[in-house]
Write a protein that holds these residues in place. Sequence first.
Motif, mmCIF file in Angstrom:
data_model
loop_
_atom_site.group_PDB
_atom_site.id
_atom_site.type_symbol
_atom_site.label_atom_id
_atom_site.label_comp_id
_atom_site.label_asym_id
_atom_site.label_seq_id
_atom_site.Cartn_x
_atom_site.Cartn_y
_atom_site.Cartn_z
ATOM 1 N N ASN A 110 -51.944 -9.203 84.883
ATOM 2 C CA ASN A 110 -50.894 -7.790 85.300
ATOM 3 C C ASN A 110 -50.899 -6.794 84.207
ATOM 4 O OD1 ASN A 110 -49.822 -6.334 86.989
ATOM 5 N ND2 ASN A 110 -49.332 -8.467 88.221
ATOM 6 N N PRO A 111 -50.949 -5.619 84.938
ATOM 7 C CA PRO A 111 -51.021 -4.227 83.575
ATOM 8 C C PRO A 111 -49.091 -4.258 83.899
ATOM 9 C CG PRO A 111 -52.717 -3.903 84.718
ATOM 10 C CD PRO A 111 -52.475 -5.307 85.357
ATOM 11 N N ALA A 112 -48.867 -4.729 85.007
ATOM 12 C CA ALA A 112 -47.556 -3.753 85.811
ATOM 13 C C ALA A 112 -46.419 -5.362 84.505
ATOM 14 C CB ALA A 112 -47.315 -4.260 87.366
ATOM 15 N N ALA A 126 -47.484 -2.302 70.761
ATOM 16 C CA ALA A 126 -49.004 -1.587 69.555
ATOM 17 C C ALA A 126 -50.597 -2.530 70.671
ATOM 18 C CB ALA A 126 -49.043 -1.290 68.228
ATOM 19 N N TRP A 127 -49.579 -3.373 71.735
ATOM 20 C CA TRP A 127 -50.153 -4.464 72.498
ATOM 21 C C TRP A 127 -51.486 -4.219 73.600
ATOM 22 C CZ3 TRP A 127 -48.769 -9.878 70.411
ATOM 23 C CH2 TRP A 127 -49.291 -9.911 69.147
ATOM 24 N N VAL A 128 -50.334 -2.970 73.984
ATOM 25 C CA VAL A 128 -49.868 -2.869 75.138
ATOM 26 C C VAL A 128 -51.648 -2.356 76.198
ATOM 27 C CG1 VAL A 128 -49.085 -1.356 77.054
ATOM 28 C CG2 VAL A 128 -47.657 -2.394 75.345
ATOM 29 N N VAL A 129 -52.264 -1.134 75.290
ATOM 30 C CA VAL A 129 -53.136 -0.704 75.550
ATOM 31 C C VAL A 129 -54.333 -1.913 75.555
ATOM 32 C CG1 VAL A 129 -55.391 1.368 74.939
ATOM 33 C CG2 VAL A 129 -52.992 1.816 75.347
ATOM 34 N N PRO A 130 -54.436 -2.271 74.567
ATOM 35 C CA PRO A 130 -55.404 -3.281 74.610
ATOM 36 C C PRO A 130 -55.374 -4.315 75.564
ATOM 37 C CG PRO A 130 -55.121 -2.854 72.282
ATOM 38 C CD PRO A 130 -53.839 -2.481 73.789
ATOM 39 N N TYR A 131 -54.285 -4.941 76.320
ATOM 40 C CA TYR A 131 -54.090 -5.701 77.154
ATOM 41 C C TYR A 131 -54.503 -5.159 77.910
ATOM 42 C CZ TYR A 131 -51.366 -10.363 75.191
ATOM 43 O OH TYR A 131 -51.178 -11.315 75.208
ATOM 44 N N VAL A 133 -56.855 -2.127 78.988
ATOM 45 C CA VAL A 133 -58.122 -2.434 79.093
ATOM 46 C C VAL A 133 -58.707 -4.004 79.407
ATOM 47 C CG1 VAL A 133 -59.778 -2.047 77.247
ATOM 48 C CG2 VAL A 133 -58.747 -0.821 77.321
ATOM 49 N N ALA A 134 -58.025 -5.533 78.823
ATOM 50 C CA ALA A 134 -58.917 -6.516 78.973
ATOM 51 C C ALA A 134 -58.361 -6.673 80.231
ATOM 52 C CB ALA A 134 -58.202 -7.286 77.862
ATOM 53 N N GLN A 135 -57.550 -6.770 81.003
ATOM 54 C CA GLN A 135 -57.332 -6.710 82.518
ATOM 55 C C GLN A 135 -57.850 -6.188 83.279
ATOM 56 O OE1 GLN A 135 -52.713 -6.117 82.210
ATOM 57 N NE2 GLN A 135 -52.573 -7.678 81.172
ATOM 58 N N PHE A 136 -58.302 -4.618 82.484
ATOM 59 C CA PHE A 136 -59.091 -3.789 83.848
ATOM 60 C C PHE A 136 -60.308 -4.497 83.735
ATOM 61 C CE2 PHE A 136 -55.530 -1.266 84.368
ATOM 62 C CZ PHE A 136 -55.407 -1.198 85.665
#
Length: 280
Positions: A110-112, A126-131, A133-136
């Motif tokens: 869940n991005p939220a 630094a892990w936010v964008v990769p997470y 991308v994986a979630q979407f």
Amino acid sequence: MRSHRPGRLRRIVSVAAAVNDRDEEQAAAIRRRYLIRFEEDTLKSRPLWIRLIIEFLGTFVLVTVAAGSGVINHYVGGGPISRTAAVIAPGAVVMALIYAWGPLSGLHINPAVTFAFTSRRVFPPAWVVPYWVAQFAGAIGAALLLQAMFGHVSAGGNYPISTPGGEWRSFVMEIILTAILVSVILHTATGGRSIGHNAAIAVGSTVALLGLFASPISGSSMNPARTLGPDIVGANFTGWWVYVFGDFIGAAIAVVIIILVRGLPDKAEREAAEGGALPL
């Protein structure tokens, strides 16, 4: 001869008790060794690529279940999957996924939630964008699967209630629901090794219970990926902003609440957010 029999019986019983005690000690030692090895495997740091695989798969499973009820109802006709079943199923699958995969990535799916952990400063920026991308990617992959199998994936989307003022009512509802859900997640991620089983039950139950009373208004998404995945594949973006801004605002409110009541995060909470402190 008879006078010696009670003594022999006592010796036999004593030997049997000693053997039994030794067997129990050996069994206890084996259990301790197993638990230590299991704990080491559970708590060890996981590379980012493993975390991303779990976030992709977890979001894929969640969206397949959450959106699948609407899609299948539309495909089959007659509404065989009740609203109650449709909102309980995602909660149940979240519960199962936390048990199974929580230690591997923190199981945000869940991005939220990722946004909330990062704002709480317990998750590496630094892990936010990769997470995300994986979630979407997982959400879109699930929507593509549903579209390929049953068609009309938009039937599994979340949209504001179609009444006058429905969008803003849905917007407020998503803020409230997400604030509640993310608060539960953040608070069960605090306190180190007491969070694993408790988190699975608390978070899964919250997803289901909030859906039971709020799904007629907004669909009780509480998850931008769950909403936007079917939206993108179905090319139906009705009320999309409700589930982006509403969910992130709700997550921000949850972060403010936990800071006010619990203060700054500790090491155990940081490990939980990264998937490294779930208990046995």
